[in-house]
Design a protein around this motif. Structure first.
Motif, PDB file in Angstrom:
ATOM      1  N   HIS A   1      11.253  -0.841   2.514  1.00 18.27           N
ATOM      2  CA  HIS A   1      10.958  -0.729   1.086  1.00 18.27           C
ATOM      3  C   HIS A   1       9.840  -1.698   0.701  1.00 18.27           C
ATOM      4  O   HIS A   1       8.909  -1.347  -0.045  1.00 18.27           O
ATOM      5  CB  HIS A   1      12.222  -1.023   0.278  1.00 18.27           C
ATOM      6  CG  HIS A   1      12.067  -0.837  -1.193  1.00 18.27           C
ATOM      7  ND1 HIS A   1      11.751   0.379  -1.773  1.00 18.27           N
ATOM      8  CD2 HIS A   1      12.168  -1.721  -2.221  1.00 18.27           C
ATOM      9  CE1 HIS A   1      11.674   0.245  -3.077  1.00 18.27           C
ATOM     10  NE2 HIS A   1      11.919  -1.023  -3.385  1.00 18.27           N
ATOM     11  N   CYS A   2       9.910  -2.908   1.246  1.00 20.86           N
ATOM     12  CA  CYS A   2       8.872  -3.914   1.002  1.00 20.86           C
ATOM     13  C   CYS A   2       7.510  -3.423   1.509  1.00 20.86           C
ATOM     14  O   CYS A   2       6.491  -3.589   0.831  1.00 20.86           O
ATOM     15  CB  CYS A   2       9.261  -5.222   1.694  1.00 20.86           C
ATOM     16  SG  CYS A   2       7.934  -6.447   1.829  1.00 20.86           S
ATOM     17  N   LEU A   3       7.513  -2.805   2.695  1.00 17.55           N
ATOM     18  CA  LEU A   3       6.259  -2.325   3.280  1.00 17.55           C
ATOM     19  C   LEU A   3       5.580  -1.302   2.372  1.00 17.55           C
ATOM     20  O   LEU A   3       4.360  -1.360   2.146  1.00 17.55           O
ATOM     21  CB  LEU A   3       6.536  -1.731   4.656  1.00 17.55           C
ATOM     22  CG  LEU A   3       5.333  -1.208   5.446  1.00 17.55           C
ATOM     23  CD1 LEU A   3       4.374  -2.347   5.770  1.00 17.55           C
ATOM     24  CD2 LEU A   3       5.782  -0.500   6.712  1.00 17.55           C
ATOM     25  N   CYS A   4       6.357  -0.382   1.832  1.00 18.51           N
ATOM     26  CA  CYS A   4       5.787   0.632   0.932  1.00 18.51           C
ATOM     27  C   CYS A   4       5.220  -0.001  -0.336  1.00 18.51           C
ATOM     28  O   CYS A   4       4.138   0.377  -0.815  1.00 18.51           O
ATOM     29  CB  CYS A   4       6.846   1.678   0.578  1.00 18.51           C
ATOM     30  SG  CYS A   4       7.193   2.834   1.914  1.00 18.51           S
TER      31      CYS A   4
ATOM     32  N   LEU B   1       1.932  -1.911   0.519  1.00 18.80           N
ATOM     33  CA  LEU B   1       0.831  -0.981   0.807  1.00 18.80           C
ATOM     34  C   LEU B   1       0.357  -0.263  -0.464  1.00 18.80           C
ATOM     35  O   LEU B   1      -0.845  -0.021  -0.638  1.00 18.80           O
ATOM     36  CB  LEU B   1       1.280   0.034   1.859  1.00 18.80           C
ATOM     37  CG  LEU B   1       1.415  -0.506   3.288  1.00 18.80           C
ATOM     38  CD1 LEU B   1       2.111   0.506   4.179  1.00 18.80           C
ATOM     39  CD2 LEU B   1       0.043  -0.874   3.856  1.00 18.80           C
ATOM     40  N   ALA B   2       1.297   0.076  -1.336  1.00 19.54           N
ATOM     41  CA  ALA B   2       0.913   0.705  -2.611  1.00 19.54           C
ATOM     42  C   ALA B   2       0.077  -0.262  -3.451  1.00 19.54           C
ATOM     43  O   ALA B   2      -0.905   0.133  -4.105  1.00 19.54           O
ATOM     44  CB  ALA B   2       2.164   1.140  -3.371  1.00 19.54           C
ATOM     45  N   GLU B   3       0.468  -1.537  -3.418  1.00 21.71           N
ATOM     46  CA  GLU B   3      -0.311  -2.551  -4.124  1.00 21.71           C
ATOM     47  C   GLU B   3      -1.705  -2.676  -3.513  1.00 21.71           C
ATOM     48  O   GLU B   3      -2.707  -2.790  -4.230  1.00 21.71           O
ATOM     49  CB  GLU B   3       0.427  -3.885  -4.051  1.00 21.71           C
ATOM     50  CG  GLU B   3      -0.292  -5.015  -4.770  1.00 21.71           C
ATOM     51  CD  GLU B   3       0.427  -6.346  -4.609  1.00 21.71           C
ATOM     52  OE1 GLU B   3      -0.038  -7.343  -5.185  1.00 21.71           O
ATOM     53  OE2 GLU B   3       1.457  -6.386  -3.885  1.00 21.71           O
TER      54      GLU B   3
ATOM     55  N   ARG C   1      -8.394   2.808  -0.075  1.00 21.25           N
ATOM     56  CA  ARG C   1      -8.559   4.101  -0.733  1.00 21.25           C
ATOM     57  C   ARG C   1      -9.669   4.943  -0.085  1.00 21.25           C
ATOM     58  O   ARG C   1      -9.992   6.019  -0.588  1.00 21.25           O
ATOM     59  CB  ARG C   1      -8.896   3.889  -2.222  1.00 21.25           C
ATOM     60  CG  ARG C   1      -7.800   3.188  -3.007  1.00 21.25           C
ATOM     61  CD  ARG C   1      -8.094   3.242  -4.502  1.00 21.25           C
ATOM     62  NE  ARG C   1      -9.386   2.615  -4.845  1.00 21.25           N
ATOM     63  CZ  ARG C   1      -9.549   1.322  -5.105  1.00 21.25           C
ATOM     64  NH1 ARG C   1      -8.499   0.503  -5.054  1.00 21.25           N
ATOM     65  NH2 ARG C   1     -10.749   0.838  -5.415  1.00 21.25           N
ATOM     66  N   SER C   2     -10.245   4.455   0.985  1.00 19.51           N
ATOM     67  CA  SER C   2     -11.348   5.169   1.628  1.00 19.51           C
ATOM     68  C   SER C   2     -10.887   6.520   2.155  1.00 19.51           C
ATOM     69  O   SER C   2      -9.706   6.728   2.464  1.00 19.51           O
ATOM     70  CB  SER C   2     -11.922   4.324   2.766  1.00 19.51           C
ATOM     71  OG  SER C   2     -10.937   4.073   3.752  1.00 19.51           O
TER      72      SER C   2
ATOM     73  N   PHE D   1       2.515   8.957  -0.612  1.00 21.70           N
ATOM     74  CA  PHE D   1       1.114   9.210  -0.249  1.00 21.70           C
ATOM     75  C   PHE D   1       0.264   7.938  -0.261  1.00 21.70           C
ATOM     76  O   PHE D   1      -0.487   7.663   0.682  1.00 21.70           O
ATOM     77  CB  PHE D   1       0.508  10.249  -1.202  1.00 21.70           C
ATOM     78  CG  PHE D   1      -0.973  10.410  -1.019  1.00 21.70           C
ATOM     79  CD1 PHE D   1      -1.484  11.074   0.086  1.00 21.70           C
ATOM     80  CD2 PHE D   1      -1.856   9.865  -1.953  1.00 21.70           C
ATOM     81  CE1 PHE D   1      -2.865  11.207   0.260  1.00 21.70           C
ATOM     82  CE2 PHE D   1      -3.230  10.006  -1.790  1.00 21.70           C
ATOM     83  CZ  PHE D   1      -3.725  10.665  -0.678  1.00 21.70           C
ATOM     84  N   THR D   2       0.351   7.130  -1.360  1.00 22.11           N
ATOM     85  CA  THR D   2      -0.525   5.948  -1.447  1.00 22.11           C
ATOM     86  C   THR D   2      -0.235   4.919  -0.346  1.00 22.11           C
ATOM     87  O   THR D   2      -1.182   4.428   0.283  1.00 22.11           O
ATOM     88  CB  THR D   2      -0.428   5.304  -2.842  1.00 22.11           C
ATOM     89  OG1 THR D   2       0.937   5.058  -3.172  1.00 22.11           O
ATOM     90  CG2 THR D   2      -1.025   6.230  -3.880  1.00 22.11           C
ATOM     91  N   PRO D   3       1.028   4.538  -0.067  1.00 24.48           N
ATOM     92  CA  PRO D   3       1.237   3.587   1.037  1.00 24.48           C
ATOM     93  C   PRO D   3       0.861   4.166   2.396  1.00 24.48           C
ATOM     94  O   PRO D   3       0.330   3.445   3.247  1.00 24.48           O
ATOM     95  CB  PRO D   3       2.731   3.253   0.957  1.00 24.48           C
ATOM     96  CG  PRO D   3       3.347   4.311   0.129  1.00 24.48           C
ATOM     97  CD  PRO D   3       2.290   4.792  -0.798  1.00 24.48           C
ATOM     98  N   MET D   4       1.113   5.463   2.604  1.00 26.44           N
ATOM     99  CA  MET D   4       0.754   6.083   3.881  1.00 26.44           C
ATOM    100  C   MET D   4      -0.769   6.072   4.060  1.00 26.44           C
ATOM    101  O   MET D   4      -1.278   5.740   5.149  1.00 26.44           O
ATOM    102  CB  MET D   4       1.289   7.514   3.937  1.00 26.44           C
ATOM    103  CG  MET D   4       1.129   8.194   5.290  1.00 26.44           C
ATOM    104  SD  MET D   4       2.348   7.654   6.513  1.00 26.44           S
ATOM    105  CE  MET D   4       3.829   8.464   5.904  1.00 26.44           C
TER     106      MET D   4
END
Length: 531
Positions: A171-174, A177-179, A188-189, A246-249
């Motif tokens: 959960h922390c990882l997501c 990464l979203a941040e 965002r590339s 999607f954003t963290p991935m």
């Protein structure tokens, strides 16, 4: 005249010639005297009796007490005194007969809580015979068996609940990464870079499809495939995830240093499907939610602790049963309309050797190339036939399928999407989903595989078992997997609730998964993801 003659054995002989006429001419003889026992002879006898008699007394007392405790009849006591070496056999036969005569219907009550209580009860109840002892013993054993079974099934429930959880580290990882996606332009590339976009539909490349909402799991699949590939520059990864992930991935793979490999990350919200496809996906999800709700309500409303349906209900209530990503595999041909051949990988696999030859396999005109149960080679293992997944007591199933046909495995599959579209696999899948709903969910056991077995009937080409070893997440199966099978497998699959990123994952296999995690990554360190 008198003579005294002394000889051995004759104490005294007297011969006399009396003066009177009456005794004239007669000889008087005295008989030998009674032998006297000497002290030398008597002492050893007394000593032997002094030693033997106490032992004899103890033995007799023991037999009397034991006979009285075990049986209350003269015949039984006679066994103890005169049966000799056959006593134990006779007692065993008598006890066996009494146990068999004790009715199962009456053993649910009256059993002791422990063996010590049973012994104490039998000692204090002197009037009890073999039949009473057998009844109490059988009642105690029955209660103990029920407690063991109940404990095992409660453990299964706890495993089920543990498999639902998302570890704090994931959960922390997501979140991290979203941040990163919001503050870092590199995160965002574009994926892939513009110069590699043409590879996404180029049939000369090796296309791998991954449907997942687990960033950590996806990273292991990609890194293990690249590390063991003979030609990593030929690989193209298509990762499809939901809107939430999607954003963290995207941030993970955009910031990861993966050279010479094309990775595409797409969210479901980025697809522009036709109304027919959207309606089909919606209908599929609604049916699966009804199935989940049905088994969930029955699980809460019924006493299943001593029922064979326990594991069946838990299988139906696994988290993957409601996962959109799990069900969307039947829509791969719609997700990638410009591709003809892809390798599908589940997110709980590890690739251990080069898989490039999969794209060259001849599928003999079939839709899928899949491994049968790899534990038994090309033959069917116990529990791996159609009859173990489908309900052959229903005429719709028994009239169309072979109960002894071997089921294939998900996890690593090669799909010919061109043949898939031509055979209308997805439409067949939907047809049987509706039939199952109309029959009251009576056509197959819960799970993703049973309806797929029907949809892909006669459209699966078996491939070498060494391509895939499965069931590394099941407690009752993982012990059957040998080290040789693990080492020779191209892909290992952690199917089952014990995923390697969960605490309930088996340490024996977790190292095979952990070795492909980049523990030097700053997000891995920040979220304290450890081996």
């Amino acid at each position: 005249m008198k003579f005294y003659i002394s000889t051995k054995g004759i104490k005294r002989v007297t011969i006399s010639n009396g003066a009177g006429g009456a005794g004239k001419g007669l000889a008087k003889t005295t008989a030998p005297a009674t032998r006297r026992i000497s002290i030398r002879t008597l002492l050893p006898v007394v000593l032997v009796l002094g030693i033997v008699l106490p032992f004899l007394f103890v033995r007799v007392a023991f037999l009397v007490l034991e006979s009285a405790a075990v049986c209350n009849s003269l015949d039984c006591i006679g066994w103890r005194f005169f049966g000799g070496g056959d006593t134990s056999l006779k007692l065993r036969d008598e006890l066996t007969r009494a146990l068999l005569e004790a009715k199962d219907s009456n053993v649910n009550e009256g059993g002791a809580e422990s063996f010590n209580e049973l012994v104490k009860e039998m000692i204090t109840s002197r009037g009890d015979d073999f039949k009473a002892f057998a009844f109490k013993t059988k009642a105690m054993l029955s209660q103990m068996e029920q407690k063991v079974q109940s404990a095992r099934q409660q453990e299964s429930v706890y495993w089920h609940l543990a498999s639902h959880g998302v570890p704090k580290s994931l959960h922390c990882l997501c979140l991290k990464l979203a941040e990163e996606y919001t503050v870092n332009a590199m995160a965002r590339s574009r994926l892939p870079p513009p110069e590699h976009v043409s590879r996404l539909v180029d049939p000369t490349y090796h296309h791998i499809v991954l449907l997942t909402d687990n960033v950590l799991a996806a990273s292991v699949v990609v890194s293990s495939t690249i590390e063991n590939s003979a030609n990593p520059e030929k690989l193209v990864f298509h990762i499809v995830t939901d809107k939430k992930t999607f954003t963290p991935m995207h941030a993970w793979f955009a910031t990861s240093s993966i050279k010479s490999v094309v990775v595409e990350v797409r969210g479901l919200h980025q697809y522009d499907w036709s109304e027919d496809v959207n309606a089909g996906v919606k209908e599929m999800l609604e049916i699966n939610h009804l199935i989940y709700k049905h088994f969930s309500n029955n699980f809460k409303g019924k006493e299943l602790e001593h029922s064979g349906d326990h594991s069946r209900y838990l299988e139906a209530l696994r988290p993957s049963r409601l996962s959109l990503m799990n069900h969307l595999r039947i829509y791969i041909h719609e997700l990638f309309p410009d591709l003809n051949r892809v390798v599908f990988l589940d997110d709980d696999v590890v690739v251990q050797r080069d898989i490039s030859s999969l794209w060259e396999l001849d599928l003999n005109g079939k839709v899928s190339g899949s491994v049968l149960d790899s534990r038994c080679g090309y033959s069917c293992c116990p529990g791996s036939k159609y009859m173990d997944y489908l309900n052959f007591s229903h005429p719709w199933i028994s009239s169309k399928f072979d109960r002894d046909e071997c089921a294939w495995l998900y996890g690593m599959n090669i799909f010919d999407l061109e043949v898939w579209r031509r055979k209308n696999i997805t439409r067949t899948y939907h047809h049987w989903l509706k039939l199952n709903l109309e029959s009251g969910l009576a056509l197959w056991n819960p799970g993703v595989l049973p309806p797929a077995l029907i949809a892909f009937e006669d459209q699966v080409h078996p491939i070498d078992p060494s391509w895939l070893v499965s069931d590394l997440g099941y407690r009752h199966r993982y012990k059957e997997i040998t080290r040789e099978q693990l080492e020779s497998a191209a892909v290992i699959h952690f199917s089952g609730p014990a995923k390697p990123w969960l605490e309930i994952g088996f340490p024996k296999f977790r190292s095979l998964w952990n070795r492909y995690l980049n523990y030097s990554n700053k997000f891995i360190r920040r979220c304290r993801i450890t081996r």
